[in-house]
Design a protein around this motif. Structure first.
Motif, PDB file in Angstrom:
ATOM      1  N   VAL A 295       0.667   6.464   8.538  1.00 30.31           N
ATOM      2  CA  VAL A 295      -0.614   6.439   9.254  1.00 30.31           C
ATOM      3  C   VAL A 295      -0.261   6.441  10.733  1.00 30.31           C
ATOM      4  O   VAL A 295       0.365   5.496  11.221  1.00 30.31           O
ATOM      5  CB  VAL A 295      -1.454   5.202   8.903  1.00 30.31           C
ATOM      6  CG1 VAL A 295      -2.788   5.235   9.643  1.00 30.31           C
ATOM      7  CG2 VAL A 295      -1.663   5.106   7.400  1.00 30.31           C
TER       8      VAL A 295
ATOM      9  N   ARG B  78      -5.829  -1.233   8.240  1.00 27.21           N
ATOM     10  CA  ARG B  78      -5.534  -0.300   7.142  1.00 27.21           C
ATOM     11  C   ARG B  78      -4.489  -0.871   6.185  1.00 27.21           C
ATOM     12  O   ARG B  78      -4.035  -0.201   5.277  1.00 27.21           O
ATOM     13  CB  ARG B  78      -5.037   1.044   7.697  1.00 27.21           C
ATOM     14  CG  ARG B  78      -6.082   1.814   8.521  1.00 27.21           C
ATOM     15  CD  ARG B  78      -7.331   2.086   7.714  1.00 27.21           C
ATOM     16  NE  ARG B  78      -8.329   2.869   8.447  1.00 27.21           N
ATOM     17  CZ  ARG B  78      -9.215   2.367   9.302  1.00 27.21           C
ATOM     18  NH1 ARG B  78      -9.221   1.059   9.558  1.00 27.21           N
ATOM     19  NH2 ARG B  78     -10.102   3.138   9.903  1.00 27.21           N
TER      20      ARG B  78
ATOM     21  N   THR C 229       0.808  -1.221   0.000  1.00 28.12           N
ATOM     22  CA  THR C 229       0.000   0.000   0.000  1.00 28.12           C
ATOM     23  C   THR C 229       0.841   1.270   0.000  1.00 28.12           C
ATOM     24  O   THR C 229       0.306   2.354  -0.159  1.00 28.12           O
ATOM     25  CB  THR C 229      -0.914   0.030   1.237  1.00 28.12           C
ATOM     26  OG1 THR C 229      -0.104   0.047   2.428  1.00 28.12           O
ATOM     27  CG2 THR C 229      -1.824  -1.180   1.268  1.00 28.12           C
TER      28      THR C 229
END
Length: 335
Positions: free
Chosen positions: A93, A114, A59
């Motif tokens: 994050v 996430r 990601t």
């Protein structure tokens, strides 16, 4: 759009060196790393994150957990980590796990939900077994300011014992023999390390360890106030105080001021961390520097190496340094 070749030419290093910095595949000297990071920033170079994500199912994000978001210490850590990761094409994050085990477990679960590629954790409340189990399950993680033997290759730690010894030995060299200590919460390894350094230094100097000169606090200004009040009420004479972080030193300083005890003329004071405000109080606070920037750089390098399954080649244990200022008075010359 800037390329790796552009970055290498600007930094004056080879394209292979630029690639090693970006991918963390092997150790690069600190000077070259800084040159590459500067070139990346100036040229606005970004790795092809879309292509990387498609190729690796990643990601492009790194999760960071700290106990709290406020205050100069944790904000300094977050700033350094975010800046270095962003230069390498990652987004962060961030979550504050609070100072409870449950809160920090919830933060880990949030980040896993996430689908972050890896996590950098500054936590003292998650158990060794819990963190070891995460790593065994394939979670890429780096621990900062903590050491777990089973995860030695995932830990960037500060030599807290050495830092406590540095502070206390400095007070001893300045002629102090009766030295009080305000510790952090002793369920935390960094607080225990700094207290152990204090004890090691005074016993090495031939001074008996006196529990009446030690007060446990909570790494906050308020707890520093309470600890300093306790030390004064015990009526055990001391000429210097080692507060095991700067926030507690600020609290201790306020109590001394309220009692019209002058620093350093009557009581010398030394802290730990070297947060920004330490140099601006009057007198400026003598302290021990916590190498936040170096710790952040090593943590980022390590997390990249873990993600790329390359050799883990970083400085796993960092040494703090003394920052002498005006809050410590020399009582007599010591040969």
């Amino acid at each position: 759009m800037a390329t790796i070749k552009d970055v290498s030419e600007y930094a004056g290093v080879s394209q292979a060196t630029v690639s090693r910095v970006i991918n963390g595949t092997s150790r690069v000297s600190h000077d070259k790393k800084l040159k590459v990071e500067k070139a990346i920033q100036v040229l606005g170079y970004r790795p092809n994150s879309i292509a990387q994500a498609l190729a690796s199912s990643r990601t492009g994000s790194i999760g960071i957990i700290v106990p709290e978001l406020g205050g100069p210490f944790y904000s300094g850590i977050l700033h350094n980590l975010e800046e270095k990761l962003r230069r390498l094409g990652y987004h962060v994050v961030v979550t504050a796990g609070s100072n409870t085990e449950q809160g920090q477990r919830e933060s880990v679960e949030f980040l896993l939900g996430r689908r972050v590629d890896a996590m950098i954790l500054h936590t003292q409340h998650l158990t060794d077994d819990y963190l070891t189990d995460l790593e065994n399950k394939g979670v890429a993680l780096v621990l900062v300011n903590r050491f777990i033997p089973e995860l030695a290759q995932n830990c960037i730690e500060i030599d807290n014992e050495f830092g406590g010894q540095l502070a206390t030995e400095y007070l001893l060299r300045m002629g102090h023999r009766n030295i009080a200590c305000i510790t952090g919460p002793l369920d935390k390894s960094d607080a225990r390390g700094r207290l152990q350094g204090y004890r090691k230094a005074i016993e090495k100097a031939g001074i008996m360890f006196d529990e009446a000169l030690v007060a446990e606090a909570g790494f906050t200004e308020e707890s520093g106030v309470s600890a300093m009040q306790k030390l004064l009420k015990r009526q055990h004479p001391f000429t210097a105080v080692f507060a095991c972080n700067d926030h507690m030193a600020f609290g201790a300083f306020e109590v001394l001021k309220e009692h019209e005890i002058q620093v350093p003329e009557q009581i010398s004071l030394i802290g730990f961390d070297d947060i920004l405000f330490a140099r601006y109080i009057t007198p400026p606070l003598t302290t021990v520097n916590f190498p936040i920037e170096q710790m952040s750089a090593e943590a980022v390098q390590l997390v990249i190496q873990i993600l790329n399954k390359s050799k883990r080649d970083v400085n796993f244990r960092l040494s703090p340094t003394l920052v002498p200022r005006s809050s410590v008075k020399q009582l007599n010359k010591v040969n």
